[in-house]
Design a protein around this motif. Structure first.
Motif, short mmCIF file in Angstrom:
data_model
loop_
_atom_site.label_atom_id
_atom_site.label_comp_id
_atom_site.label_asym_id
_atom_site.label_seq_id
_atom_site.Cartn_x
_atom_site.Cartn_y
_atom_site.Cartn_z
N SER A 47 0.74 -1.12 0.01
CA SER A 47 0.01 -0.05 -0.08
C SER A 47 0.77 1.50 -0.08
O SER A 47 2.21 1.00 0.20
N GLY A 48 0.19 2.47 -0.10
CA GLY A 48 1.00 3.57 -0.15
C GLY A 48 1.92 3.96 0.81
O GLY A 48 2.98 4.54 0.50
N SER A 49 1.61 3.53 2.27
CA SER A 49 2.53 3.81 3.21
C SER A 49 3.77 3.20 3.05
O SER A 49 4.86 3.74 3.66
N MET A 50 3.85 2.04 2.50
CA MET A 50 4.90 1.29 2.18
C MET A 50 6.22 2.30 1.46
O MET A 50 7.13 1.79 1.46
N GLY B 136 -1.70 1.95 -3.04
CA GLY B 136 -3.08 2.09 -2.78
C GLY B 136 -3.50 1.62 -1.41
O GLY B 136 -2.89 1.95 -0.38
N ASP B 137 -4.59 0.94 -1.26
CA ASP B 137 -5.31 0.90 0.07
C ASP B 137 -4.51 -0.64 0.92
O ASP B 137 -3.71 -1.20 0.06
N THR B 138 -5.48 -0.93 1.83
CA THR B 138 -4.81 -2.00 2.56
C THR B 138 -5.78 -3.25 2.65
O THR B 138 -6.50 -3.36 3.99
N PRO B 139 -6.18 -4.00 1.81
CA PRO B 139 -7.26 -4.79 2.10
C PRO B 139 -6.88 -6.11 2.82
O PRO B 139 -6.70 -7.24 1.98
N ILE B 140 -6.32 -6.17 4.04
CA ILE B 140 -5.97 -7.33 4.57
C ILE B 140 -6.84 -8.43 4.67
O ILE B 140 -6.51 -9.67 4.54
N GLY C 122 0.93 -1.36 8.59
CA GLY C 122 -0.45 -0.64 9.09
C GLY C 122 -1.74 -1.37 9.05
O GLY C 122 -1.74 -2.71 9.11
N THR C 123 -2.76 -0.80 9.48
CA THR C 123 -4.28 -1.55 9.66
C THR C 123 -4.95 -1.42 8.38
O THR C 123 -4.47 -1.11 7.16
#
Length: 635
Positions: free
Chosen positions: A49-52, A124-128, A158-159
């Protein structure tokens, strides 16, 4: 009496040698030759995701650190281990369906996995939750009801940013769907809610959470999780389904079997026994390494006959709250010497396994491996040798080999336990791992060994001061005999400094079966005795090295007799020193730097000068060697 000061001098000298060699032993990569369990495999799930794209705090990006960590883990996995890669947040600036299979689960392709992760760009997002569901479907199930070990290894910073499905709920559902599946998580520079969610996923998924505050820790923790997955217990046996009562219990013959057992459940198996033979029954449960347990959680085995209830029963407990490891309980039906007890009769008996679990302990069904042996009585007119209920020369003060250590790789369980002979052996162990070895012990002989966990540099910012190291010794029929001996202690605290344990058995005698102490009664048959060595799960928060050095000093004491009868002649053997010869397995230890070799040679000469060159008897002569102090890690 004159030897006691010598032992003290040797102990002091050992500490001096340990200090001298502390800085000269290099690290080694994991061997690539370990066998692969059928039906096992690992799917790595990487947060892209983007935070990485953010900083890792060391002049690089988080995704770059993750690429290096993935490269480290695939380099450390055994050849052929089924491994795949799934990424999420890598293809769209926004989207809760952004999860992609980058590499399917297949025999290990190191270069292919490295290329796949090199092509990932954080977006993008984080669909864990969705990614966990997909990853479980990516992992092939064992064929024909086999018992494997499937691992999902989630690396995230992240979450879950999507509303549904909830990751913890998904993890719990997946774990409940099969005892062979677990989910490990690695939190990269996480805190607060993000860390709490990853810890929840691991706990609900019967796995472990590994904290990685920096890039070095990320590589270390991912490597540990991956190698522990690949080192799963190798099961063997015929499938059987025990029942909750006697009436419908399956009839079993002597052999080895596989089943599973849930928390606070009993499993019944029926068999027919004659009036004279002994029956030895063992049960081994294999939880996911480090799964949640409580100290009194136990495995109990019983032999039941008729309406009179239990003939014999015994329990084995974890004895710690740090995390699960394989646990074995064993029980024998031994006809009494007079043959007048109710359980001396011929007829239908039931072998019973019971698992007790506290609230909050792992709720998954655990794989269960059973063994059942029948020992026929001695021939008519044969008088057995007297029982041997005392440790004698094999007590805690026994002198053990002090020669240079030889590299060995322990097995994953009873079925692939690594053969050892008398000598000094060096291995490496992961946090939450159990290593297995076996040593042949003859009539009239006893096994005596020490285990030493190495001095290790502590990880930066380590906050947990203490874990544990433990050991257990088992008879050829898998009965544990290291508890309640009054001589030895099974467990010692481990905080990164040298920790030692002593363990052993009484001499093997057929008549020991009529003794009453649990450390004596089972030692009534010759053959391979098993050694299990475990390191606690919290050691992952202590040590900087992914693996931790462990040394075994093994001796088989006493002259081997040709049989169990009184007056049996001694088996001819060559007397040799306590050194080790050709490797019993591949350990891949690197060459030691010159400084380390010099100190080791000096140490051996000093020990020789102190008069500590002792002689032990064993079947085959092996040449002695020289080298550095084995207690310093080289992992």
């Amino acid at each position: 009496m004159a030897r006691r000061p010598c032992r003290g001098a040797v102990a002091a000298l050992g500490g001096l040698l340990l200090a001298l060699t502390a800085a000269v032993l290099p690290a080694a990569a994991a061997p690539h030759t370990a066998p692969v369990a059928e039906g096992g495999g690992m799917m790595m799930v990487l947060d892209s995701s983007g935070s990485m794209a953010g900083s890792d705090g060391a002049g690089s990006t988080r995704i770059a650190a993750a690429r290096r960590a993935i490269g480290t883990v695939v380099d450390g996995l055994p050849d052929g281990y089924p491994t795949g890669l799934r990424v999420y947040g890598a293809d769209k600036p926004k989207g809760c369906d952004d999860t992609r299979l980058a590499r399917p689960v297949a025999p290990l392709d190191r270069d292919g996995l490295k290329r796949a992760v090199a092509g990932v760009t954080p977006k993008g997002d984080t669909p864990i939750g969705l990614s966990l569901n997909k990853a479980a479907a990516d992992l092939p199930r064992p064929a024909d009801g086999g018992t494997g070990k499937r691992t999902i290894l989630l690396v995230s910073d992240g979450t879950d940013t999507c509303q549904s499905p909830q990751p913890c709920q998904v993890a719990a559902q997946l774990a409940a769907s099969g005892a062979d599946l677990h989910i490990d998580t690695v939190g990269f520079q996480v805190a607060g809610q993000a860390r709490a969610q990853l810890e929840c996923i691991a706990k609900a998924g019967n796995g472990q959470y590994y904290d990685a505050p920096d890039a070095r820790a990320l590589s270390r923790q991912v490597q540990r999780a991956g190698q522990l997955s690949a080192a799963g217990y190798r099961f063997s046996g015929k499938q059987v389904r025990g029942t909750a009562d006697r009436q419908s219990a399956p009839l079993i013959a002597p052999g080895q079997y596989l089943d599973s057992i849930g928390p606070n459940e009993e499993r019944y198996y029926a068999t027919n026994l004659d009036a004279a033979s002994a029956a030895d029954f063992s049960a081994t449960v294999v939880p996911q390494p480090g799964a949640a347990i409580d100290s009194p959680d136990a495995l109990r085995t019983k032999v039941v006959y008729g309406a009179d209830g239990s003939c014999e029963s015994t329990s084995a407990m974890f004895g710690q709250r740090e995390g699960a490891a394989p646990l074995t309980s064993a029980v024998s039906r031994i006809p009494s010497q007079r043959g007048t007890k109710s359980c001396d009769k011929a007829g239908r008996y039931w072998l019973v396994v019971e698992r007790t679990a506290a609230k909050g302990s792992d709720a998954a069904r655990w794989p269960l491996e059973l063994t059942f042996h029948v020992e026929h009585p001695l021939s008519k007119g044969v008088t057995p040798a007297p029982s041997e209920p005392d440790y004698g020369a094999g007590g805690k003060d026994a002198t053990l080999p002090t020669t240079a250590p030889e590299a060995v790789s322990g097995g994953t369980g009873f079925n692939d336990a690594r053969p050892l002979h008398q000598g000094v052996w060096r291995d490496r162990i992961l946090p939450a791992q159990t290593l297995w070895y076996k040593v042949p012990v003859g009539w009239g002989q006893q096994l005596r060994y020490d285990v030493e966990f190495a001095n290790e540099p502590k990880a930066k910012g380590a906050v947990t001061p203490t874990s544990f190291g433990s050991t257990q010794v088992y008879t050829p029929y898998r009965a544990p005999v290291g508890s309640g001996t009054g001589q030895f202690t099974q467990q010692a605290p481990y905080n990164g400094r040298v920790a030692s344990l002593k363990m052993g058995t009484v001499p093997v005698s057929w008549t020991n079966r009529y003794e009453t102490r649990p450390n004596v009664t089972p030692v009534h048959a010759n053959g391979d005795f098993y050694i299990a060595v475990t390191l606690g799960a919290r050691a992952a928060q202590i040590s900087e090295n992914p693996q931790i050095g462990v040394v075994l000093r093994v001796a088989v004491l006493g002259k081997e007799k040709a049989g169990p009868e009184a007056g049996a002649v001694a088996v001819k053997s060559s007397a040799v020193d306590g050194g080790s010869g050709s490797a019993a397995g591949s350990g891949g230890w690197p060459a030691i730097r010159v400084a380390g070799v010099s100190v080791g040679v000096v140490g051996v000469l000093l020990l020789a000068g102190l008069g500590m060159s002792y002689v032990w008897a064993r079947r085959k002569p092996r040449p002695a060697g020289a080298g550095s102090d084995p207690r310093k890690s080289g992992s």
